[in-house]
Design a protein around this motif. Structure first.
Motif, mmCIF file in Angstrom:
data_model
loop_
_atom_site.group_PDB
_atom_site.id
_atom_site.type_symbol
_atom_site.label_atom_id
_atom_site.label_comp_id
_atom_site.label_asym_id
_atom_site.label_seq_id
_atom_site.Cartn_x
_atom_site.Cartn_y
_atom_site.Cartn_z
ATOM 1 N N ASP A 191 3.195 8.204 10.331
ATOM 2 C CA ASP A 191 3.452 6.801 9.988
ATOM 3 C C ASP A 191 2.387 6.297 9.021
ATOM 4 O O ASP A 191 1.243 6.780 9.015
ATOM 5 N N ARG A 192 2.767 5.309 8.251
ATOM 6 C CA ARG A 192 1.839 4.693 7.304
ATOM 7 C C ARG A 192 1.433 3.326 7.846
ATOM 8 O O ARG A 192 2.287 2.465 8.121
ATOM 9 N N ILE B 37 -1.296 8.000 8.473
ATOM 10 C CA ILE B 37 -1.714 7.834 7.082
ATOM 11 C C ILE B 37 -2.167 6.396 6.879
ATOM 12 O O ILE B 37 -1.398 5.449 7.068
ATOM 13 N N VAL C 131 -3.103 3.291 4.707
ATOM 14 C CA VAL C 131 -2.813 2.692 3.396
ATOM 15 C C VAL C 131 -3.887 1.645 3.140
ATOM 16 O O VAL C 131 -3.940 0.619 3.818
ATOM 17 N N SER D 87 4.720 1.250 0.161
ATOM 18 C CA SER D 87 4.226 2.328 1.027
ATOM 19 C C SER D 87 5.082 2.526 2.266
ATOM 20 O O SER D 87 4.921 3.520 2.981
ATOM 21 N N ALA E 29 4.817 0.727 4.929
ATOM 22 C CA ALA E 29 3.900 0.563 6.062
ATOM 23 C C ALA E 29 4.628 -0.039 7.255
ATOM 24 O O ALA E 29 5.430 -0.970 7.123
ATOM 25 N N GLN F 69 -4.591 9.496 3.372
ATOM 26 C CA GLN F 69 -4.548 8.107 2.925
ATOM 27 C C GLN F 69 -3.596 7.958 1.747
ATOM 28 O O GLN F 69 -3.360 8.920 1.003
ATOM 29 N N ILE F 70 -3.103 6.735 1.576
ATOM 30 C CA ILE F 70 -2.414 6.344 0.348
ATOM 31 C C ILE F 70 -3.227 5.214 -0.264
ATOM 32 O O ILE F 70 -3.447 4.178 0.376
ATOM 33 N N GLN G 276 -1.232 9.830 -2.986
ATOM 34 C CA GLN G 276 -1.334 10.441 -1.662
ATOM 35 C C GLN G 276 -2.520 11.417 -1.616
ATOM 36 O O GLN G 276 -2.470 12.507 -2.181
ATOM 37 N N PHE H 98 3.505 8.346 -3.627
ATOM 38 C CA PHE H 98 4.442 8.152 -2.521
ATOM 39 C C PHE H 98 5.792 7.648 -3.042
ATOM 40 O O PHE H 98 5.864 6.715 -3.840
#
Length: 547
Positions: free
Chosen positions: A76-77, A101, A103, A121, A123, A183-184, A198, A391
């Motif tokens: 999940d972001r 991940i 953001v 993203s 999120a 991370q993004i 990414q 992404f």
């Protein structure tokens, strides 16, 4: 560094030193096992310093990971929109251990900018501060949750202990692989709309490790910074530079020259990571002579050109050496760097040599062919550091990554026979103000909506303190009353983060253009620098009203 004689503008990667095939969580577990009682992280404020041993840092990260997994699943972001704080760092480690991940969102962003990042993203949650400067972040998050159905959860970092209490102690943490996305981070690349780069565990760990080694950062040393954590230079370069050397990472939440001098003395800091603007303020602060700075050995800087006078002054007055870095979010951090042993001329006129295990060439932007030595071209890089694409944008679709793995940086440089690169310009036309990338298209799009603006071009102009500042060149709409530049400034400021609002304003009768009608930004910069264009009277307000 070893003597090298190249015959073309190409640097081979080599296979040494070996890469650490680790995730961020595995790195933290290793450190907690090998040096459990060493201070791994400290947040230093004038009134209080909070410290975590490596063993404690791991336990806090594991608790955060289990609390995260009570609401989210691996992959999940989850966004973080907050200024530097210890909780930001603990969240980063928790997310890494949970396979979630992170953001990262610039805390200076306003509502529309945050909305874009969250939507782009995908999120599903956000951690935020209650407020930042004049922005009511909590109120904005409430509004955004109503607008974005997928944004299921929000947490205020001020109630960090309450969040940790949500953990399920029996939750088993997942296996996270080194090449998984960690991370993004959003960067505009070649367009005005930010795209999510990414980053992966392998990239941020090894790029930070190699940068620390070239900087001669000692094993178990103390590394301090106020660099923003939402940026790869703060959350990775500084923090992981210290961690990969089993050192102590000292975070100053908000840069203050007087307090940084206190930190250097109190924490016996050996390595300071700071953009040139910060270095200038430290050198010029009246407290400097009253502080014992004998521990300081190395200054790491970059983000904008360093004047020779600044390097010489820092070396003489602080009795420390410099290492200059050049990096990119899409490359997980530093990709070129000078050595502290390099001459002042190389420290100020070059960005050093490529980092270990990276293949770099100066390429013809159209064909990708390697150019002769000392001939300007685009910097292309290939190797383990390259991001996993943007992404939701197939790798290479926007032309940033070639089919054979070269990442086009958009920066123009030349390479000499010793492998040192000299920056010549930017294809991506971004402005670098105090180490912060600013993309003109975004500001131009805002100003173009003003009724008085017929045509606008935003450029960067040289500045002794910031490296560059934002300037707006406007052709006015003759059918609308001439605006006051103060009005235009507040128009921008109400829609964009403060550092993006132009501080120099020019009105022009006709834009210089190519035969196809494209505005020639280089011609505008030349006119401004040669005083061919005169700025409108403007004084930036000391206090900005709430948007």
């Amino acid at each position: 560094m070893q003597d090298i004689t190249l015959t073309s503008s190409y640097w081979a990667s080599g296979d040494q030193p070996p890469l650490w095939e680790l995730s961020l969580g595995e790195l933290l577990e290793t450190l907690a096992r090998e040096c459990p009682d060493r201070i791994g992280f400290a947040e230093s404020l004038p009134e209080k310093t909070r410290r975590w041993k490596y063993s404690e840092l791991l336990l806090c990260g594991q608790r955060a990971a289990r609390a995260l997994l009570a609401h989210f699943k691996p992959g999940d972001r989850v966004a973080v929109w907050a200024p530097n704080s210890a909780e930001w760092v603990l969240l980063q480690h928790g997310a890494a251990l949970a396979g979630i991940i992170l953001v990262t969102v610039n805390p200076a962003y306003l509502e529309a900018e945050v909305c874009h990042v969250l939507r782009a993203s995908g999120a599903v949650g956000i951690f935020h501060a209650a407020q930042y400067r004049n922005t009511d972040m909590a109120a904005i998050v409430r509004r955004l949750r109503a607008q974005i159905p997928s944004l299921g959860y929000s947490f205020d970092l001020a109630d960090w202990d309450g969040f940790l209490n949500l953990e399920n102690p029996d939750c088993e943490l997942p296996r996270v692989a080194p090449r998984d996305i960690v991370q993004i981070q959003f960067t505009s690349g070649t367009t005005g709309k930010p795209k999510g780069a990414q980053l992966h565990h392998l990239g941020i760990i090894n790029a930070s490790r190699f940068a620390a080694q070239r900087a001669r950062f000692p094993e178990g040393g103390v590394w301090a910074t106020a660099m923003p954590l939402f940026h790869v230079g703060g959350c990775a370069g500084s923090q992981l530079g210290a961690m990969t050397s089993r050192g102590t990472f000292v975070l100053q939440p908000t840069f203050d020259a007087a307090d940084m001098l206190r930190i250097i003395e109190q924490e016996q800091v050996q390595h300071l990571h700071a953009v040139p603007t910060m270095v200038i303020r430290i050198l010029e602060h009246p407290d400097r002579g009253r502080r014992n700075l004998a521990s300081l050995r190395t200054l790491m800087s970059g983000g904008s050109p360093l004047p020779e006078s600044l390097v010489r002054r820092a070396r003489e007055e602080l009795e420390c050496r410099f290492t200059i870095t050049f990096g990119q979010t899409e490359l997980n951090g530093v990709v070129c760097q000078t050595s502290p042993d390099d001459t002042v001329e190389r420290q100020t006129s070059t960005i050093g040599r490529p980092s270990p295990r990276m293949e770099v060439k100066i390429a013809d932007p159209a064909s990708g062919a390697v150019l002769p030595l000392d001939q300007p071209g685009e910097i292309w890089a290939r190797g383990y550091q390259v991001m996993h694409g943007y992404f939701n944008l197939p790798e290479g679709l926007d032309g940033s990554i070639t089919e054979d793995g070269w990442l086009k940086t958009g920066d123009v440089a030349s390479m000499d026979a010793s492998g040192y690169l000299r920056i010549r310009g930017r294809l991506k036309d971004c402005i670098i103000r105090g180490g912060e990338n600013i993309y003109p298209r975004e500001i131009e799009d805002v100003l173009a909506e003003h009724a008085a603006v017929k045509e606008v071009s935003v450029v960067g102009v040289p500045d002794s303190q910031w490296g560059e500042v934002v300037a707006a060149v406007i052709r006015l709409n003759p059918d609308v009353a001439r605006p006051d530049v103060q009005e235009l400034f507040f128009y921008c400021r109400s829609r964009l983060a403060g550092y993006k609002a132009p501080v120099q304003w020019f009105f022009i009768e006709q834009m210089p253009t190519t035969t196809s009608g494209k505005i020639q930004k280089f011609a505008l910069r030349e006119k401004i620098c040669s005083a061919g264009l005169r700025p409108e009277p403007f004084e930036k307000p000391s206090r900005i009203p709430e948007p």
